[in-house]
Scaffold this motif. Structure first.
Motif, PDB file in Angstrom:
ATOM      1  N   GLU A 147      -3.027   5.702  -0.173  1.00  0.00           N
ATOM      2  CA  GLU A 147      -3.855   4.682   0.108  1.00  0.00           C
ATOM      3  C   GLU A 147      -4.485   4.479   1.777  1.00  0.00           C
ATOM      4  OE1 GLU A 147      -3.346   2.576  -3.609  1.00  0.00           O
ATOM      5  OE2 GLU A 147      -2.358   1.837  -2.072  1.00  0.00           O
ATOM      6  N   SER A 198      -6.763   5.713  -4.683  1.00  0.00           N
ATOM      7  CA  SER A 198      -6.181   4.304  -4.918  1.00  0.00           C
ATOM      8  C   SER A 198      -6.311   3.712  -6.219  1.00  0.00           C
ATOM      9  CB  SER A 198      -7.057   3.470  -3.754  1.00  0.00           C
ATOM     10  OG  SER A 198      -7.817   4.962  -2.628  1.00  0.00           O
ATOM     11  N   GLN A 199      -5.177   4.064  -6.114  1.00  0.00           N
ATOM     12  CA  GLN A 199      -4.722   3.309  -6.930  1.00  0.00           C
ATOM     13  C   GLN A 199      -4.371   1.782  -7.790  1.00  0.00           C
ATOM     14  OE1 GLN A 199      -0.820   5.706  -6.929  1.00  0.00           O
ATOM     15  NE2 GLN A 199      -1.854   7.264  -8.616  1.00  0.00           N
ATOM     16  N   ARG A 200      -4.896   0.587  -6.566  1.00  0.00           N
ATOM     17  CA  ARG A 200      -4.763  -0.785  -6.371  1.00  0.00           C
ATOM     18  C   ARG A 200      -6.175  -1.117  -6.779  1.00  0.00           C
ATOM     19  NH1 ARG A 200      -1.943  -3.648  -2.241  1.00  0.00           N
ATOM     20  NH2 ARG A 200      -3.800  -4.297  -1.142  1.00  0.00           N
ATOM     21  N   LEU A 259       0.572  -0.880  -0.081  1.00  0.00           N
ATOM     22  CA  LEU A 259      -0.036  -0.270   0.242  1.00  0.00           C
ATOM     23  C   LEU A 259       1.221   1.141  -0.235  1.00  0.00           C
ATOM     24  CD1 LEU A 259      -2.502  -1.269   2.800  1.00  0.00           C
ATOM     25  CD2 LEU A 259      -3.043  -1.003   0.056  1.00  0.00           C
ATOM     26  N   TYR A 271      -6.572   6.748   3.124  1.00  0.00           N
ATOM     27  CA  TYR A 271      -7.852   6.107   3.240  1.00  0.00           C
ATOM     28  C   TYR A 271      -8.297   5.479   4.493  1.00  0.00           C
ATOM     29  CZ  TYR A 271      -8.119  10.497   0.532  1.00  0.00           C
ATOM     30  OH  TYR A 271      -8.489  11.991  -0.294  1.00  0.00           O
ATOM     31  N   ALA A 330     -11.929   7.631  -1.601  1.00  0.00           N
ATOM     32  CA  ALA A 330     -10.732   6.884  -1.287  1.00  0.00           C
ATOM     33  C   ALA A 330     -10.744   6.576  -2.897  1.00  0.00           C
ATOM     34  CB  ALA A 330     -11.070   6.321  -0.219  1.00  0.00           C
ATOM     35  N   LEU A 357      -8.587  -2.082  -4.169  1.00  0.00           N
ATOM     36  CA  LEU A 357      -8.865  -1.662  -3.301  1.00  0.00           C
ATOM     37  C   LEU A 357      -9.943  -1.084  -3.855  1.00  0.00           C
ATOM     38  CD1 LEU A 357      -5.295   0.209  -2.049  1.00  0.00           C
ATOM     39  CD2 LEU A 357      -7.452  -1.365  -0.492  1.00  0.00           C
TER      40      LEU A 357
END
Length: 339
Positions: free
Chosen positions: A185, A287-289, A181, A188, A283, A292
């Protein structure tokens, strides 16, 4: 210079109406808390918050009268039982003020951006400043008492870096390891754990003090939703060996005496669910994953379902006050033809 009166815009009308509803609710909650708080540091903080809500209501009422704007019903002394026994710990009261100040800052920053008339801009800018001060003071007291949870610590970056692979965005493939993470991320995930913790305790308090079976079931459902979401966020942090935040003692008593009206409690949870959906949307965007992102989408749908059920209950019992709006022009035309 023209002396012609500048009329309120639709966004200003909406903002003033929302502010009145929220402050009238806050006055009831905070007034009850003041009946029972014993802590010499926390009580003045809650008193200051209560006084600000009262001052806001006076200013809003003056604006409504000047504009010949129908004053909302909102909430009043009939919506709170001041003789009810203790329901919240002093720590909960401080945490509540801090959390609602956080919500208030987000709300007021939005209303400032939606205001155009000078007096309305001034009012909401001042309200934003006051709310920011409340947040800072309540946080300082919590830190002094050692009852405030802090976001997880991570190493300070020593150099800048760039994403060099599309794998950075992945997270759904069970056959490949997820990247750790990032700080955005984590922040949040932490925030959503703490906000759900407040919602969980409020739903529990409202469930055990409501005389309505329908409201009780709704509040218990809200408690279960918050609990599941907390577990999801904590699990995500723990998979990266990140300690979940220590949430302060926000316990409620075992009182079952009716303390607040069902109308007020349902409105309050409606406010929290709306804030929660907004938090999840923010959030999700940050978030970039991908795992998530999908989690926030799934959890947002669950909160939206809860909000829809709450709205249905409020409409059924005539508790949902209608925001100002425009007239149905087609209906007016049809009525004119029939008359």
């Amino acid at each position: 210079m023209s002396d012609e009166k500048i009329h309120l815009t639709s966004s200003e009308i909406a903002s003033l109406w929302t502010a009145y509803m929220n402050d009238s609710m806050a006055k009831c909650i905070l007034g009850f808390m003041l009946q029972h708080i014993q802590d010499p540091e926390i009580k003045p903080m809650v008193q200051e918050t209560y006084d600000i809500s009262c001052a806001h209501l006076d200013k809003l009422t003056a604006i409504f009268k000047d504009e010949q704007y129908s004053i909302p019903n909102g909430f009043n002394e009939q919506d709170v039982n001041m003789d009810a026994p203790w329901l919240f710990t002093d720590t909960f009261c401080l945490t509540y003020v801090n959390h609602m100040a956080n919500v208030g800052m987000l709300t007021y920053s939005g209303t400032v951006a939606l205001s155009y008339r000078e007096d309305i801009c001034t009012y909401f800018s001042q309200a934003l400043h006051e709310t920011n001060t409340l947040y800072t003071k309540s946080l300082k007291i919590a830190l002094h008492k050692g009852i405030n949870s802090r976001p997880p610590y991570i190493e300070v970056p020593k150099e800048t870096d760039f994403v060099d692979s599309k794998k950075y965005m992945s997270g759904l493939n069970p056959l490949s390891s997820k990247r750790p993470l990032n700080a955005v991320e984590i922040s949040y995930l932490y925030m959503n754990i703490t906000t759900n913790s407040i919602g969980l305790k409020l739903c529990l308090a409202f469930a055990q003090t409501s005389p309505s079976k329908e409201v009780q079931e709704f509040m218990l459902r809200g408690k279960r939703v918050s609990s599941r979401h907390i577990k999801t966020f904590v699990s995500t942090l723990m998979k990266d060996d990140i300690q979940a935040p220590h949430v302060p003692d926000v316990a409620v008593s075992d009182s079952t005496t009716k303390t607040f009206s069902d109308k007020l409690m349902m409105f309050h949870v409606s406010l929290l669910t709306a804030a929660g959906i907004g938090n999840y949307a923010t959030a999700l965007a940050a978030s970039q994953r991908t795992d998530l992102v999908l989690n926030y989408e799934r959890l947002s749908l669950e909160v939206s379902g809860l909000a829809k059920t709450g709205a249905d209950i409020m409409i059924k019992n005539n508790w949902l006050e209608q925001p100002p709006g425009i007239k149905d022009r087609e209906k007016l035309a049809r009525n004119k033809r029939q008359s």
